[in-house]
Structure formats: structure tokens, C-alpha cells
Design a protein around this motif. Sequence first.
Motif, short mmCIF file in Angstrom:
data_model
loop_
_atom_site.label_atom_id
_atom_site.label_comp_id
_atom_site.label_asym_id
_atom_site.label_seq_id
_atom_site.Cartn_x
_atom_site.Cartn_y
_atom_site.Cartn_z
N MET A 149 7.30 0.36 6.66
CA MET A 149 6.55 -0.11 6.62
C MET A 149 5.42 0.64 5.77
N GLY A 150 4.30 -0.90 5.48
CA GLY A 150 3.23 -0.15 4.71
C GLY A 150 2.29 0.20 5.21
N THR A 151 0.80 1.41 4.97
CA THR A 151 0.08 0.80 5.60
C THR A 151 -1.16 -0.54 5.28
N LYS A 152 -0.46 -1.44 4.15
CA LYS A 152 -1.60 -2.55 3.88
C LYS A 152 -1.24 -3.85 4.42
N SER A 153 0.52 -3.67 4.90
CA SER A 153 0.51 -5.07 4.36
C SER A 153 0.63 -5.22 5.94
N LYS A 154 1.98 -4.00 7.06
CA LYS A 154 2.26 -4.42 8.00
C LYS A 154 2.59 -4.65 8.62
N GLU A 155 3.95 -4.76 7.67
CA GLU A 155 4.99 -5.56 7.51
C GLU A 155 5.78 -5.32 8.25
N LEU A 156 7.02 -4.83 9.13
CA LEU A 156 8.10 -4.42 9.18
C LEU A 156 9.41 -4.72 8.01
N LYS A 157 9.73 -3.78 7.61
CA LYS A 157 11.59 -4.16 6.82
C LYS A 157 12.07 -3.00 7.15
N TYR A 158 13.47 -3.68 7.09
CA TYR A 158 14.78 -3.10 7.51
C TYR A 158 15.96 -3.55 6.68
N GLY A 159 17.09 -2.55 6.63
CA GLY A 159 18.08 -3.20 6.06
C GLY A 159 19.48 -1.88 6.71
N SER A 160 20.76 -2.14 6.63
CA SER A 160 21.83 -1.37 6.95
C SER A 160 22.41 -1.25 5.82
N ASN A 161 23.89 -0.38 6.38
CA ASN A 161 24.71 -0.60 5.50
C ASN A 161 25.69 0.45 6.40
N ILE A 162 27.13 -0.22 5.96
CA ILE A 162 28.56 0.61 6.20
C ILE A 162 29.14 0.91 4.53
N THR A 163 29.85 2.12 5.07
CA THR A 163 30.47 2.78 4.01
C THR A 163 32.01 3.55 4.32
N GLY B 135 1.03 -1.58 0.24
CA GLY B 135 0.22 0.07 -0.02
C GLY B 135 0.99 1.28 -0.18
N HIS B 136 0.63 2.15 1.05
CA HIS B 136 1.11 3.41 1.52
C HIS B 136 2.52 3.16 1.81
N ARG B 137 4.01 3.37 1.05
CA ARG B 137 5.02 2.48 2.15
C ARG B 137 5.91 3.72 2.60
N PHE B 138 5.76 3.57 3.88
CA PHE B 138 6.57 4.59 4.63
C PHE B 138 8.06 4.12 5.46
N THR B 139 8.70 5.13 5.13
CA THR B 139 10.68 3.98 5.09
C THR B 139 11.27 5.55 6.22
N ILE B 140 11.90 5.13 7.38
CA ILE B 140 12.66 6.45 8.24
C ILE B 140 14.79 5.88 7.25
N PRO B 141 14.72 6.35 6.85
CA PRO B 141 16.28 6.02 6.42
C PRO B 141 17.35 6.98 7.14
N TYR C 281 23.16 -4.77 3.24
CA TYR C 281 22.32 -5.81 3.98
C TYR C 281 20.95 -5.14 3.73
N SER C 282 20.10 -6.23 3.40
CA SER C 282 18.03 -5.36 3.88
C SER C 282 17.08 -6.86 3.29
N ASP C 283 16.60 -6.43 4.29
CA ASP C 283 15.53 -7.39 3.79
C ASP C 283 14.45 -6.96 3.68
N ASP C 284 13.62 -6.61 2.61
CA ASP C 284 12.84 -6.25 2.45
C ASP C 284 11.94 -6.37 0.66
N TYR C 285 10.47 -5.89 0.39
CA TYR C 285 10.12 -6.68 -0.67
C TYR C 285 11.71 -5.33 -2.48
N SER C 286 11.18 -5.92 -3.66
CA SER C 286 12.08 -5.29 -4.21
C SER C 286 10.94 -6.04 -5.89
N LEU C 287 10.82 -4.65 -6.63
CA LEU C 287 10.19 -4.79 -7.86
C LEU C 287 11.22 -6.02 -8.40
#
Length: 815
Positions: free
Chosen positions: A473-487, A448-454, A502-508
Amino acid sequence: MNYKTGWITGLLWFVGVLLYAQQLSGVVLDKETREPVPFANISVKGTLQGTTADINGAFSLPAPRQDTLLFSSVGYIQEQKVLRKFPEDELTIFLQQNIQNIDEVTVKPEVERAIVLFRQIQKNKEVNRQNIQNTDHYKTLSTTNVYIAVDTASKVPDLINNFKELTISGDEKNIRFTPIYLAESAAIITSDSIQSVYQKKDGIFPRINQAIETYILRNVVINLNFYDEYINILNRSFLSPLAENALSRYNLYLNDSSTVDDAIYFHFSFAPKNRLDQLFSGSFTIEDKSFALTSMEVNIPKEANLNFVNGFRGNVSFQKTPQGEWFYREQDVRINMSLTLNNETDSLYSSETVDNISSGNWIVNKLTQYALTNEPESLNNNTWAENPEFEQSSTRKTDYYRVEKLKEQKLIKGVDAVGGLALTGYLNAGKIDIGPMFTIYSTNDIEGHRFTIPLRTSEQLSKHFSIGGFLGMGTKSKELKYGSNITVQPGEDDKFIFRLNYSDDYSLVSHDKFHRFVKNNPNPKGNGNLIAALTSTEKDPYLKEEKSLDIRFEYNVNDNYQLEFSPYYLHSSHTPEVTFYSEFTDFETYENYGLLMNLRIVSGQHYDKFYFDRIYYLDPIPVINLSWDIGQTRLPDTKMKDSGWYSHLHGSIKGRLNMGQVFMEYMLNAGWLYGDAPYDLLDQPAGSMSLGFAKYQFNLPHHAAFAHNLYTNTHFHFNGGGILLNRVPLIKKLKLREIVSFKGHYGTLTDDYNGVFDLPAYYSKDSVPYAELGLGLTNIFKFLRVEYVRLIGNHYRHSGFTDKDGIRIRAEMSF
């Protein structure tokens, strides 16, 4: 220019300045008729300094003191004016016609003499060009200044503490000037090296100084080499008045001649034959012996209708070398820019007055001075501006103080923060950056509507190390998705950079893994831009769940080549619309192990460095990417040794071609995937099913349309620069630009590709080329582009997975 660069450009214009030098101005009139004397020559007696009046007899030149001015024109008696002090009012000079009673004569038009001399200029042009290029020991002093005009009657003074102390007064009682950007540099140039002796720069917007340098100074502060056929200004190519075919576009006038030190100097003026063409008007002087250019002044006529430009003036003067050849003395470029036009009171062929300042105008000036001394090394770096070889620096020393104090103002900090967000994609909050901005909101059918805090740590914490991540998190799925990165950047420069993601997320499924090399901030989660996200008519259901891990080793060989090696691991899981079938077996998951390598060839193109990222812009120098992805796909309950290999070769090129008033932006790519690979690695051109215009994707296809292993994609965009619309009364005042775009795809599935999974039925297996054509306008309200896009051909007209036509919108600003 994408919506982010459009936004920052607009922000810069709105915050929108002055290098203010005192100018002597006046008008030359016929003594009997009181009519203007067009293109009269004005010079400082005993020197080569001077200028030429415009078609209305008006002139302006740097204020001479204690000098004698000479005024002359063909058919008039020369007039002298001795200046004892700077006049308070404009000068009015009357010339007496030179009437003589003579016997029978044959009169030939003066323009023929101008053409004869012009041919001599062409004959000697290459020699004079080489004389400049072969000058192998000189030094330069450059000063660049950007100011903004602030209306004292506005609310701005109330928002800046100590307003009068931190701004500069102008001649207009209600206008003051705020320094925005200051830069100084000195260099020693020899035949085999350029030695930087001194550099200093500062600006009130630390996070967007690079935007000022890139979007304004690189396009405005240019090298005025009129021996070239074209001069590039504001991403437009202006035909030089000395170009080989200049007489086909310019009217050339021989005004008169003068003698200095036994040499004759011919004074010319020129103007466009078609007043609506984007060409220069102005004047130049040549020496009779070498037919070399000794001075040139150009303006951009207001009828050229260059967006955001209220006035442009360029001056080049030359000096004689000890060998008797001509080399630069100084180049002076000044431009008045604004989102809104000043009152148009100037004559047809003159530039709108650079020094006619209104509130909100940006005044940009660069002065480069040249000296032929052979002993520059003996000078102290900080005293070059006081050296008698150079004029006094045009930068006020107190302006650096003003810049430092202005950076402490809350208003300035707020503008800088918002500008930095639009430019870099990150909002700085001290030691933390919030971003990338484009990941904060997206839409798709699963979430649905996906909002992310990066978030990530900023340069204020470390310039060599950053750690970040996101929660979404999406307003429809209510699943928490996350990721991390180091540079990590281990050195002082960016020669080596290491990244871990690294990420655990949805991808097109249609996400192009090579897209990030072309466009630095592609969105892999949903719609391509904010307009697309807000106007989507159908949310994309074709996503898979993906756990990904990759390590990127970046090696910037030099300013010509970049290499990246990225080993990766992907764990993909099915979703309702994305399933993995093979021989009547449904697999819930599969894994990929691979190595992605990329060579980027940039050929010394300009880039901006934002923390760890190099951002390249559309430029006549193309950016080429050559990629190779090699890997294996492992199905559940199978061993790696039983899995086949896949190899994906991909190449892309993007750039810009300037063709006078018209320019073309392009991006082309092609590739070949062969071996055992899942279908989500195929090339899948798709649209966003929204009102948003896609720059490097397509507009009319639906979310799933094509899937090919051998493919090519073309993206062309022509901007007419007002070549037609500038000729339409009333419409030309809007400064609209014609747009023609073309997007095409051709691909097929060959026997080289062995699908690990069955290709879903919603993909077309046709090998017929797909193409769409767009016609539209840009510069609507100065920042919008609107196109009508239509499918070309009949083959896919009733396919069900592409629209026949549609209106598309994009945020964009251009000149």
C-alpha cells in the motif's frame, strides 16, 4: 557488485581468521657489517625444501625438526645450522664474505647469468607445461579452512557461551581463533574423468556459507600455475614471474645453486621493478637439465595496496614422476584479510606477514596435496589424510565440533540471519521467508511511499515447493495491491522448475521485461535501489495499473544452457500520466497475450543456488541471453482475430575483463520490436532522478526520455585498481580506486513498428546517440562509490528530459 553483495562482503569482513601453522623465522646478516643479506637462500639439507630471504634478510619457513639448514648467497661462504629442537626465538644467521686473492679476472654482473637461465626457462616452458597437463593418473587431497581472530579483551567472549571451549588459542595471549568454514575433499584424476572420493564441509553461517565460498574462496584459493602468463587473485591479474615479458616488470636475481642427486638446482629471487605495481615478490628454483620449476614461493607486496589484504603467501612444490618429469607435490595458499590494516612494519618487497594476526582478521588457507599412486581406489575414503603419501590434514577434528556448537549461539544465528537477508534478499523466520527485501520499500508519484509485506514458505517447509505473495500500500493512494506465486521443483535437482505468478499492482511503463535475465532481482515498482529511493528528487509518475498472470517453465539443460518458456497475460489500465490514445480515441484498458522465451548461455560459469534461483556473478566467462517475445494486443470491444501480432527480439551479454591491475565490467544489449505493439513495450532508457548510481540503467535522463523499437545500450565500468592513486603519497593509504564509467544508447523508430497507441509527447523521437561519462572513486570508507557523471555532446543538453551532470553514489566493495 551491487549494494546487496557489497553489504554481504562487508559483513563477512567485519565478522572477519586463522589457519595457524608453526613457522621458523629469522634473519640473515653479514658477519662483518651486520647488514642484511638480501635474497639469501635457505634450504633443508639433502632436500629441495627451502625459501629465500627478503630484501631485509628476513625469512620464514615451515618449522623443520631434527634437520640441518643451509644458508648461502653469492659472495658468501655457506653456513649450516643443525636444529635439535624448535628454537624459541628467531634465528640470526651470520654469513662470512668469501674473499679470495686472485690474479686478473673479468667480472660480469650476475644478472646476466640470470637472464641466460631465464631464456632457457622460456625455451623449455611449453614442454614443462605439457608434462604437467599430460600427467593422467593421480589423486588429490584438499583442505580449506577459514578462521577469525577474536580479541579476548573485547565483548565477544561475553556473547558466546563456553568461549574458550569453542575457540582456539594462538600464540598471542589476547587473540583466540574461531573456525568459520571448513572443507575437505579427495579426488582421483585420470585422463578422462575426475572421481570425487570424499567431500566434507561445514560452516557456522549456514545461510551465508555460499558467500564465503563465492566472495572469498573462489577469488583467493586459486590454482598457482606459474607457467601461465597471469595468475588471477581477488579479481586481479598478477603477471607470473615466468611470463614471457616478466623481465620488463620484475628484477630477477640468481642467488646461488645447489647439487642434489647429481642435479644442479638454481635458486632465484625476484621483486617488482616498480614497487607500486601490483606484482609478486618471492623466489623460485629450477632444475638444470629440464629447466623445470621445482618450487615457487610468492608474496603480494604491501606496496601493491590490494584492498582488505594484510598478507598473501603462495607456495608450490613439485615432485618427479617415474618418467623423470616434474609434477605438483603440493600447493599452499594462505591469506590474511581485514577491513583495517595491521601495523605496517614489514620490509618493502615482502608480503605483510600472514601470521601477524590482529583482532578481526580473517585467515584463509587451502592446502592441496598430490600423489602419483596408481592404486588409490583401495583406500578408505575417511583415511586419506592418514595415508603416508599425504601430510596430516591441516583441519583439526575438534574444529567440526566447534562449528556445530557455534551454530547454536544466538550471536551467530543473528549474524547468519542478517547475512542471509543481504545475500538472498530473504529473511528466514523458520518455515516462512520474508522478502524479497528490495520490494519492501519504493517510491513513485501515484502511491507516494510504497510499503510492501512479501512472504513465501521456506526450505524448512519444503525443498521442492514454495507458495508466497505480497500485500502493498502507498501512503498517497491508500490502495491495497497484492500478488501470489507458486514455485515447484519436482526433481532432486533444479533441472525442471515451474512457476506461477499473479499480481494486481502498479508497474513502471519503462520497466524492461528482459532486465531480470541480466540482473536477478530487478525492481519493477519504483527506484532502482535504496539510495535512489531515499534521495529521489522527483517521484516517477509514469506507471500503469496492471493485472498480470504468467507461467514459467524453466529447463536447466546442463551447466552451459538454460531455457525458459513463459506464456503470459497482461491487463493494463491507464493512470493520470499514462494514457492510451489511438486516432483520437481514449482507451482505458487493453490486454496482451504472449509467449516470452529465453536462452541463457553460461558456458559452465560458476553460480550459487539459493532455493530455486541460480545467481551468476560477473566473471571473465560472459553470460549471454537471447530472448524472443511474441504476442498480440487486444483493445476493448475487439476480437482477437482482428488484432495484429508483435515480435520482440532481444539479446544481452555481460561479463568482466581483467587487464592486470585494471578491470572492466560490461553489459551490452540490443533488440528489435516490430509489428503491432503498445508503446510501453518499446525500449525506454530512463534514470531515477536521484543520487543513486544505476548499474544497468542510466543516470542523467528523467523518468521518460527515449522510446525506440530498434536499439542498443552499452554499459562499461573501468576500475583502475589504484594504478594512479597508489602513487600519490598519503592518498595511497586510503586504498581508493579510480572509476571511469560510460553509458550509451542508440535507437530509432522504424516503419517495422506499428504503434497500437499514439506515442506520448514527452518521449523524444530523435535518433541521435545518447551518452554519459562518469569519473569517480570507489572504496571510500571501504564500501562507497562516488562518481561525477556528465552528459556527452550538445544535442540533448537543453532537451528538458535529461540533466547535464550530477553526483551519483552507490554501495560497492571491491579489491
